[in-house]
Design a protein around this motif. Structure first.
Motif, PDB file in Angstrom:
ATOM      1  N   UNK A  47       0.861  -1.183   0.000  1.00  0.00           N
ATOM      2  CA  UNK A  47       0.000   0.000   0.000  1.00  0.00           C
ATOM      3  C   UNK A  47       0.900   1.238   0.000  1.00  0.00           C
ATOM      4  N   UNK A  48       0.780   2.045  -1.041  1.00  0.00           N
ATOM      5  CA  UNK A  48       1.578   3.254  -1.129  1.00  0.00           C
ATOM      6  C   UNK A  48       0.755   4.482  -0.771  1.00  0.00           C
ATOM      7  N   UNK A  49       1.363   5.417  -0.073  1.00  0.00           N
ATOM      8  CA  UNK A  49       0.712   6.686   0.243  1.00  0.00           C
ATOM      9  C   UNK A  49       1.349   7.756  -0.628  1.00  0.00           C
ATOM     10  N   UNK A  50       0.538   8.423  -1.433  1.00  0.00           N
ATOM     11  CA  UNK A  50       1.061   9.443  -2.347  1.00  0.00           C
ATOM     12  C   UNK A  50       1.480  10.686  -1.569  1.00  0.00           C
ATOM     13  N   UNK A  51       2.154  11.588  -2.251  1.00  0.00           N
ATOM     14  CA  UNK A  51       2.636  12.805  -1.583  1.00  0.00           C
ATOM     15  C   UNK A  51       1.495  13.707  -1.132  1.00  0.00           C
ATOM     16  N   UNK A  52       0.289  13.507  -1.703  1.00  0.00           N
ATOM     17  CA  UNK A  52      -0.855  14.295  -1.232  1.00  0.00           C
ATOM     18  C   UNK A  52      -1.722  13.510  -0.240  1.00  0.00           C
ATOM     19  N   UNK A  53      -1.258  12.331   0.194  1.00  0.00           N
ATOM     20  CA  UNK A  53      -1.929  11.610   1.270  1.00  0.00           C
ATOM     21  C   UNK A  53      -2.898  10.528   0.858  1.00  0.00           C
ATOM     22  N   UNK A  54      -3.040  10.234  -0.432  1.00  0.00           N
ATOM     23  CA  UNK A  54      -3.966   9.179  -0.858  1.00  0.00           C
ATOM     24  C   UNK A  54      -3.325   7.814  -0.656  1.00  0.00           C
ATOM     25  N   UNK A  55      -4.093   6.894  -0.041  1.00  0.00           N
ATOM     26  CA  UNK A  55      -3.629   5.523   0.145  1.00  0.00           C
ATOM     27  C   UNK A  55      -3.962   4.740  -1.122  1.00  0.00           C
ATOM     28  N   UNK A  56      -2.950   4.288  -1.826  1.00  0.00           N
ATOM     29  CA  UNK A  56      -3.143   3.678  -3.135  1.00  0.00           C
ATOM     30  C   UNK A  56      -2.739   2.207  -3.135  1.00  0.00           C
ATOM     31  N   UNK A  57      -3.474   1.421  -3.877  1.00  0.00           N
ATOM     32  CA  UNK A  57      -3.077   0.043  -4.131  1.00  0.00           C
ATOM     33  C   UNK A  57      -1.973   0.087  -5.179  1.00  0.00           C
ATOM     34  N   UNK A  58      -0.851  -0.553  -4.900  1.00  0.00           N
ATOM     35  CA  UNK A  58       0.293  -0.436  -5.803  1.00  0.00           C
ATOM     36  C   UNK A  58       0.749  -1.799  -6.304  1.00  0.00           C
ATOM     37  N   UNK A  59       1.548  -1.743  -7.339  1.00  0.00           N
ATOM     38  CA  UNK A  59       2.139  -2.963  -7.880  1.00  0.00           C
ATOM     39  C   UNK A  59       3.151  -3.538  -6.894  1.00  0.00           C
ATOM     40  N   UNK A  60       3.178  -4.865  -6.811  1.00  0.00           N
ATOM     41  CA  UNK A  60       4.163  -5.565  -5.991  1.00  0.00           C
ATOM     42  C   UNK A  60       5.387  -5.801  -6.869  1.00  0.00           C
ATOM     43  N   UNK A  61       6.110  -4.725  -7.116  1.00  0.00           N
ATOM     44  CA  UNK A  61       7.173  -4.758  -8.117  1.00  0.00           C
ATOM     45  C   UNK A  61       8.414  -4.045  -7.598  1.00  0.00           C
ATOM     46  N   UNK A  62       9.240  -4.738  -6.794  1.00  0.00           N
ATOM     47  CA  UNK A  62      10.411  -4.099  -6.189  1.00  0.00           C
ATOM     48  C   UNK A  62      11.371  -3.478  -7.193  1.00  0.00           C
ATOM     49  N   UNK A  81      -4.187   2.959  -9.863  1.00  0.00           N
ATOM     50  CA  UNK A  81      -5.199   3.897 -10.320  1.00  0.00           C
ATOM     51  C   UNK A  81      -4.837   5.297  -9.855  1.00  0.00           C
ATOM     52  N   UNK A  82      -5.261   6.288 -10.617  1.00  0.00           N
ATOM     53  CA  UNK A  82      -4.986   7.675 -10.216  1.00  0.00           C
ATOM     54  C   UNK A  82      -6.035   8.205  -9.244  1.00  0.00           C
ATOM     55  N   UNK A  83      -7.116   7.447  -9.038  1.00  0.00           N
ATOM     56  CA  UNK A  83      -8.195   7.914  -8.165  1.00  0.00           C
ATOM     57  C   UNK A  83      -8.531   6.943  -7.035  1.00  0.00           C
ATOM     58  N   UNK A  84      -8.305   5.649  -7.259  1.00  0.00           N
ATOM     59  CA  UNK A  84      -8.694   4.645  -6.263  1.00  0.00           C
ATOM     60  C   UNK A  84      -7.956   4.825  -4.951  1.00  0.00           C
ATOM     61  N   UNK A  85      -8.623   4.438  -3.848  1.00  0.00           N
ATOM     62  CA  UNK A  85      -8.024   4.576  -2.536  1.00  0.00           C
ATOM     63  C   UNK A  85      -8.229   3.345  -1.673  1.00  0.00           C
ATOM     64  N   UNK A  86      -7.256   3.071  -0.809  1.00  0.00           N
ATOM     65  CA  UNK A  86      -7.338   1.967   0.145  1.00  0.00           C
ATOM     66  C   UNK A  86      -7.805   2.530   1.477  1.00  0.00           C
ATOM     67  N   UNK A  87      -8.749   1.835   2.106  1.00  0.00           N
ATOM     68  CA  UNK A  87      -9.306   2.295   3.379  1.00  0.00           C
ATOM     69  C   UNK A  87      -9.060   1.228   4.443  1.00  0.00           C
ATOM     70  N   UNK A  88      -8.436   1.638   5.531  1.00  0.00           N
ATOM     71  CA  UNK A  88      -8.240   0.766   6.687  1.00  0.00           C
ATOM     72  C   UNK A  88      -9.256   1.190   7.740  1.00  0.00           C
ATOM     73  N   UNK A  89     -10.209   0.308   8.099  1.00  0.00           N
ATOM     74  CA  UNK A  89     -11.257   0.722   9.029  1.00  0.00           C
ATOM     75  C   UNK A  89     -10.713   0.988  10.432  1.00  0.00           C
TER      76      UNK A  89
END
Length: 378
Positions: A47-62, A81-89
């Motif tokens: 799970x990557x967090x963008x510089x503007x704070x969006x939690x993004x699903x990312x590629x598993x590609x080291x 995705x440029x818009x999708x977000x991951x949510x941790x309850x």
């Protein structure tokens, strides 16, 4: 450490990137961690967090997370995705991670058993993410809220060390209100500090890492530019006097019987750089000497001081402690890092490799310790 007794493979969310100026280094660290996690033992969710704070699903590609041709990676390049977000309850009874996109039905990504946060700097290493995970009831690698906050703020870190009798060098702090209210008075405070302790000085953000925003200042004429550079990263700045001596680092890792220190390392003088700055650390790959060429007595002392710093700040899991061995033979602790770099050239894994703990074993130990530790007061 023992592995999970059930047939269920623990699910590890590797959270990286973030909003701090250390975003790219966090991505590099995540790549190294993803490469080293035993996939036969753990399921992994990057799970990557963008510089503007969006939690993004990312590629598993080291491979895409490395520094290539001096170019720094980012979460935005890895996001699916440029818009999708991951949510941790924020609900201790529910660890189900959900992925949402505008106009689409939310998609369950499954439960997370443990989080490996590899974020450096504010909004990740400073207790903020740790607080969110405490609210969510999800175990995580590394120190809790208090130790993470203390480890990020060099002002309060030094105050804690001093209160425990640990040796720190001379320093001064300029708080945001001081600078905003009266820059002339704040500047005089620094000049007076230099009159007492001498030039050059180091001016740095109080709550940043990876040598971001640090300037070496040889006299009053370079002060304003250094202050502005530090304040680009943090409105609170720290001023330190130059300590003449050798840079020594030591890793601390929590074992079943408590924290232990690694063999120490030495950061030699960097001839192409004025000091061990960001470029020297990550771009030009300045090599540390592991183990450090110290006497047996010096090695024992710095290892003891590293564990004492770990305990003083109430740390958990891991810490890299950085010292100066002064010309008079005395050690001074410069700082601790509660989430030190895990890049291929980072000193923390290298010190433990030399101490008999391989990189994959180091990752496994940290994950197992987190899985066995409860959230909440402990």
């Amino acid at each position: 450490m023992s592995s999970q007794t059930s047939s269920h493979k623990p699910r590890v969310a590797v959270v990286f990137g973030g909003r701090s100026s250390e975003h790219a280094i966090s991505v590099v660290t995540a790549g190294a961690v993803l490469r080293a996690i035993d996939r036969d033992k753990y399921d992994v969710l990057p799970i990557g967090i963008t510089t503007d704070g969006r939690w993004a699903l990312t590629a598993d590609d080291p491979e895409r997370m490395a520094i290539t041709d001096r170019r720094l990676p980012s979460v935005a390049e890895l996001a699916e995705s440029t818009e999708g977000g991951v949510v941790l309850p924020v609900d201790p009874s529910n660890r189900e991670v959900v992925y949402t996109e505008p106009g689409a039905v939310p998609k369950a990504l499954g439960e997370v058993d443990v989080v490996f946060p590899v974020l450096h700097g504010p909004y990740g290493e400073d207790g903020t993410l740790q607080g969110l995970l405490e609210l969510s009831g999800v175990p995580y690698v590394g120190s809790g809220v208090l130790a993470s906050a203390v480890g990020q703020d060099k002002d309060y870190m030094k105050r804690v060390f001093t209160s425990f009798g640990l040796p720190v060098g001379p320093y001064e702090v300029i708080r945001p209100r001081e600078w905003e209210k009266d820059p002339t008075a704040a500047r005089k405070k620094i000049v007076d500090f230099a009159a007492e302790h001498g030039w050059p000085l180091f001016v740095k953000p109080a709550r940043a890492g990876s040598s971001m925003g640090i300037s070496k200042v040889d006299g009053p004429e370079g002060l304003d530019e250094a202050i502005e550079e530090a304040r680009r990263h943090d409105p609170k700045i720290l001023v330190e006097s130059l300590l003449s001596g050798r840079e020594i680092e030591c890793g601390v890792l929590e074992f079943e019987d408590g924290p232990r220190a690694s063999v120490p390392a030495e950061i030699p003088p960097v001839t192409a750089h004025d000091f061990y700055d960001f470029e020297a650390k990550y771009i030009d790959s300045a090599a540390g000497i592991v183990p450090a060429p110290l006497t047996a007595e010096q090695t024992a002392e710095v290892r003891e001081l590293a564990v004492a710093a770990f305990e003083a700040a109430s740390c958990e899991g891991l810490v890299r402690a950085d010292f100066f061995l002064q010309d008079n033979g005395e050690f001074v602790i410069n700082e601790i890092n509660t989430l030190p770099g895990f890049t291929p050239i980072s000193m923390y894994p290298r010190m433990w490799q030399e101490s008999g703990v391989s990189y994959p074993e180091l990752i496994d130990r940290l994950l197992q310790a987190a899985l066995q530790r409860s959230t909440g007061l402990r």
